[in-house]
Each structure stands twice: as structure tokens, then as C-alpha cells.
Design an enzyme around this catalytic site. Structure first.
Site, PDB file in Angstrom:
ATOM      1  N   TYR A 146       0.706  -1.201   0.145  1.00  0.00           N
ATOM      2  CA  TYR A 146       0.044  -0.252   0.027  1.00  0.00           C
ATOM      3  C   TYR A 146       0.773   1.225   0.020  1.00  0.00           C
ATOM      4  O   TYR A 146       0.652   2.297  -0.845  1.00  0.00           O
ATOM      5  CB  TYR A 146      -0.903   0.099   1.181  1.00  0.00           C
ATOM      6  CG  TYR A 146      -1.768   1.216   1.598  1.00  0.00           C
ATOM      7  CD1 TYR A 146      -3.085   1.171   0.936  1.00  0.00           C
ATOM      8  CD2 TYR A 146      -1.313   2.094   2.445  1.00  0.00           C
ATOM      9  CE1 TYR A 146      -3.828   2.623   1.100  1.00  0.00           C
ATOM     10  CE2 TYR A 146      -1.971   3.549   2.716  1.00  0.00           C
ATOM     11  CZ  TYR A 146      -3.192   3.262   1.999  1.00  0.00           C
ATOM     12  OH  TYR A 146      -4.343   4.402   2.301  1.00  0.00           O
ATOM     13  N   LYS A 150       1.238   4.048  -3.211  1.00  0.00           N
ATOM     14  CA  LYS A 150       1.220   5.417  -2.868  1.00  0.00           C
ATOM     15  C   LYS A 150       2.241   6.404  -3.240  1.00  0.00           C
ATOM     16  O   LYS A 150       2.115   7.433  -3.868  1.00  0.00           O
ATOM     17  CB  LYS A 150       0.856   5.778  -1.370  1.00  0.00           C
ATOM     18  CG  LYS A 150      -0.727   5.284  -0.702  1.00  0.00           C
ATOM     19  CD  LYS A 150      -1.832   5.858  -1.490  1.00  0.00           C
ATOM     20  CE  LYS A 150      -3.054   5.716  -0.621  1.00  0.00           C
ATOM     21  NZ  LYS A 150      -4.313   6.152  -1.464  1.00  0.00           N
TER      22      LYS A 150
END
Lengths: 321, 321
Positions: A146, A150
Site C-alpha cells: 500500500y 502510494k
């Protein structure tokens, strides 16, 4: 007419953003379109909903060819899911941002177009070992897929912006606390739960030590970050379009004291210490404190005490009895 | 048998790597395959050449399914070209790395496979304003598409490594100096030219002030970084698999003094000051000095004086008279 597109707008932050835009419109005349995989149970008045996955590139391109002036990109699967399902993480959290940027570039190639893009990034771009306070010059070293996704999106958005294809800004949100609603499967869920559940007369489990320190901002602040980013003079960002948002560094003990002030010892007594080594280990790898000088200078604002964070929940999100 | 795959191995660094592997093999029994868009004029003995673009995903997958033990990824279009041709930059410098990592993951899903991957990144991942020395904790903020692409590849390689699909390390090379051969169109070309051309009795243009400071390592050091990275215990890297390589910070004036020591004032007299504002502006945005503590602790080595860098050229690369 300001055309606003909110990708992933059916979630909690999206709802907060929509209600802030309703009370503080970017221009008096604005039109909001939300695209998400679900349409919320209580859709907001005057908002157009498009129910689609952002992995549907045709839908994404179509939304962009309508030339929204401002795009808020909030869509993401959460950290835990991206960690469990590697393919889904990249398919949902990385490739749609590439496709969106390419759609914007293709649209701008037809005739002048350079929308403001506000991307919600996360403090998950950081990985330890950490200094006591993470400053604006600290390296990104994500320790989750994750966080990696990002960081990649931030990097793409900065490069497309540098080339003049989009006018982007990435804002790295603190953990949002107190989240309204029910507990979820995120490892961070208890940070909200130990406040929200006792305020509602329910028991809450605390899986970590009360000495654990973490970085928080309220849902109200998150919505404020987004609208402030949408209106910011991005020339002030120079070559660094990813910003650590302000927040509040608090220990669990400080959270509990704020709960005691707001609702007394009887509320605090609803917190059960249920140590969970796996959650403690995950949380131990998270940033605890920041010195977000640039964001503060640029006018982003968050709470300064955990009491304020509790007040926001009581004022805005506490279900009425 | 150690199977070694060198992607983009026909360039200058690739040739240096192959000759180092010939004199210092990773294991006594090694087989080297080079894939590049060109086959070099003088191919190295015992090396298998595959002439293909890495954008040819079928070729890339086929190379990976042969399960090389060590993959050196050197392939890249240069900074200037990636800046001029946005599509080509991402198509050549980013997507093939994603495809390669996915091919490795697919191969490992069939039966255990986790090759060492050494990726050549660049100090172009950094963007100003800079501290006097860039330390290992300084943020990445690329100011070119090339730098953005390198940062994205580093981030992918770290995440695939964290998940156990590959055992990757990204090494951020200083500017390689003295590059053998002819001047090229890179803005950095003069850093080599002002040494190489005078040593060969030719005139060289200096487009910037002699006070300009830059970060250098020799082609010999670059080859050494690569083989050292291939043999490194990556457990020592923790969660940070991108490393600033050691190098030498020198001003142009210090470069010229080293030339004077090696070849006298008559060589220095061959340097023509030809100020070029556009090159000066580009160079002004580049890092000048580093404190690469981690790489030094991990045993990576570079030159300590510019005299040594000149000596490497004289010993290894100077065309014989």
C-alpha cells in the site's frame, strides 16, 4: 461552473469532503460527480453518482474527457487488503492512477486542459527506523505494498505536473481519528474504537500498550486538507508536490485522558486491555510524530489536542441517542 | 553454474561489468547472457547475446523463465531522451521493470525461484534544494522523468523483494567519469570531456564555471559496485534496498588540477571556456556531494581523489597511441 470529480467518493472521507463542499463551495456554482464501486446508502443531494470500478479504464477515460476542473482521488483498497492480495493492490491502487494521468494528458493534447488533482497519499510511504519527528526532508521507504503504491502514484503525479499535464498535489494523511461508524479490519481500527465505542456505551479492546504514540487528525481536518489543497497556489510547492499533512501526535494514554475529560471514568472503564502481539508489531512499524513545517506554512490546519479530536466526533459524528 | 543475465549490457557500464566478471567470476562456472537493442561491435568471448528491446515482453519473459541466478538491470534511455520523449521514457525505463518483476514472480510461483536483482538507479532520484551533503535519510524528489522512472523502479523492486518474489538491490550511481569514447549529448558529458579530450591531444569545451561541484566515480568503480551488490548479504539492507553509492565530490577546478598533474599545463591549455547557460542551469539542479555511510559500511568502494579517477582512465581506457 466548477466541475468536481471525486474518485472513490463513497467512503467516509468522501462523505466528509462532499458535505464540506456543500457548506464551503469552491465556486458558488459547482457540479460534483462521484465515482465509486458502490453508491452510498444515503446519497448526497445534487451529486451525480457513477457506480464503477476505476479499473474500468473506459469509464475512467470518459470521466476525464468531461474535463473536470478539480479531481479528488480518494480511491484505494486499504493497507491490509493490498498486503494480502498483491495483484489487487497494484491493479486498484497503482494502475488506475497511471491510466487517469494518461487520460488527462490525452485530453490536454486535444485542447488546453490542466486540472487540479488532489491525491490522498498516506504516512505509509514512510518506513523505520524513524527519527523522533519526521521532517519534510525524510526519505520514503514504504514497508507495505500500500505504501509503495502510494509513493509510486505521488511520483507519477509530480512528474506529470512538472511537465504541465496536470496540476497535482499529494497529501499524506495522518490516521483519521475518530472514525465514525463501526470497527473495521484495519490494524489501526482500535485508535478510533477506544474513543468511539465507550462514548457510545460499548466496550472496546485495546491491543497495544498505553505508551504507544501515533499521528492523528480528525475527519473534519481531512476534509479541510482536501479543500485547502484544491485551492492552493501550487507554484508555492516548487518541485515537491507531496506534503506531510499536519496532525496531532498522541499516546494511547493521552487519548484515554481525553476520553476521561469528555465522558468520565465510566467511559474509560469500558476499555479492555487485550494485548495482541501481531497488531502491536504492525503499529510499532508506523510513524509516531512529524514536523510538517511546509504544510503548516502553506496553511493546512489540524487539531492541536486530542480533546479537540474527541470534540469533533461529539459534534459531527456521534449517533444521536 | 551461475547463470547471469545482463539487461542493457551492450553499453559502457555493461562492457566494464562483463570484463570484471571475466577476471572475477561470481562462481568459477558462470554463463553470461546479455540482452540489449544492439550487439556490441566487439562482443565478449563466451557471452551469449540476445538482440531485443526490453519492451518486447515476450523476450523478457523468456529470458526470465531460464531462471538466471543474478540479473543486472542496466537498460535505460538517458535523462535527456526521457525528458524529450515522455512516452518513450516510461515505455523503456518503467514498464519493462514492472514486466520483469512480474515475470520473476510468475516463475517463482511455478517453483521456488528468487534471483538476485541488481538495478542501476541514479542520483537523479534527488531534487533540490540540497543540503551540503546528501545523507542516507534524505528524501527523493526527482526533477526529471528519468529520475521519476528510476524512483518508481526502486520502489517496485523493494516491494517485490519485501514480499520475497525477488532479492533486489538498487544502486544509485554517481556520474561516471572519465567515460571512455566520444562526447555524447548528455548535459554531463563535459565532466568527462575536459579530462578525456586533452589527454588525447584534443580540445574540449567547458560550459560551466570551474567552481561547479559534482559527484563522480570511475567506470571501474561502477563495475565494482555491481559485482559487490550481486554478492552482498541483502539481509543487511533491512527495509531499505536503494543505496547511494560512494563517490568523489570534486569541483571542475579540482578536476583540472588532476589533469595538470597527469599531463601538464599543455593539456590544461586544450580546455576552452565556452559558457552555456542552459547546461549550467541543468547542472545547477544536480546533487554535488553525499555522505553515503550505509554503502561504505556495506563495503562499496570508490575513488578518494580525482587523481585516482584520471589514473583509472589512463590505465584502462586511454586509446593506445
Amino acid at each position: 461552473m466548477t466541475k468536481i470529480l471525486i474518485l472513490g467518493g463513497a467512503g467516509m472521507v468522501g462523505r466528509k469532503l462532499i458535505s464540506r463542499l456543500a457548506s464551503n463551495p469552491i465556486t458558488p456554482d459547482q457540479a460534483i460527480t462521484v465515482c465509486d464501486i458502490v453508491t452510498p446508502d444515503s446519497p448526497s443531494a445534487g451529486v451525480t453518482y457513477v457506480e464503477a470500478s476505476l479499473t474500468d479504464t473506459a469509464v475512467l477515460r470518459n470521466l476525464v474527457t468531461r474535463r473536470p476542473d478539480v479531481i479528488f482521488h480518494l480511491a484505494s483498497i486499504v493497507s491490509g487488503e493490498a498486503e494480502m492480495d498483491f495483484d489487487k493492490g497494484y491493479a486498484q491502487n497503482m494502475f488506475p492512477v497511471w491510466e487517469m494521468l494518461e487520460a488527462i494528458r490525452a485530453t490536454s493534447a486535444e485542447s488546453a486542459y490542466c486540472p487540479r488533482l488532489v491525491f490522498t497519499s498516506s504516512i505509509a510511504v514512510f518506513g523505520g527506523p524513524f527519527p523522533d519527528k519526521i521532517d519534510d526532508d525524510f526519505l520514503c521507504a514504504p514497508q507495505t505494498s500500500y505504501g509503495a503504491q502510494k509513493l509510486i502514484c505521488e511520483t507519477l503525479i509530480s512528474d506529470f505536473s512538472r511537465k504541465g499535464f496536470v496540476d497535482g498535489i499529494s497529501i499524506r494523511l495522518p490516521t483519521i481519528c475518530v472514525r465514525p461508524g463501526k470497527p473495521n479490519l484495519a490494524a489501526s481500527s482500535f485508535f478510533s474504537g477506544i474513543i468511539r465505542e465507550p462514548l457510545n456505551g460499548q466496550r472496546a479492546a485495546l491491543p497495544v500498550s498505553t505508551s504507544v504514540r501515533h499521528w492523528h487528525a480528525s475527519p473534519r481536518s481531512a476534509a479541510g486538507f482536501l479543500t485547502h489543497a484544491a485551492a492552493l497556489d501550487t507554484a508555492l510547492l516548487g518541485g515537491r508536490r507531496a506534503l506531510n499533512m499536519p496532525g496531532l501526535s498522541a499516546t494511547v494514554e493521552e487519548q484515554i485522558e481525553a476520553l476521561r475529560k469528555a465522558a468520565g471514568q465510566s467511559a474509560v472503564a469500558l476499555i479492555d486491555k487485550v494485548p495482541d502481539a501481531s497488531i502491536a508489531k504492525i503499529v510499532d512499524g508506523w510513524p509516531r510524530d512529524f514536523a510538517p513545517s511546509r504544510a503548516l506554512e502553506l496553511g493546512f490546519q489540524a487539531e492541536e489536542t486530542f480533546d479537540e479530536i474527541v470534540s469533533v466526533y461529539l459534534e459531527e459524528d456521534m449517533p444521536s441517542a
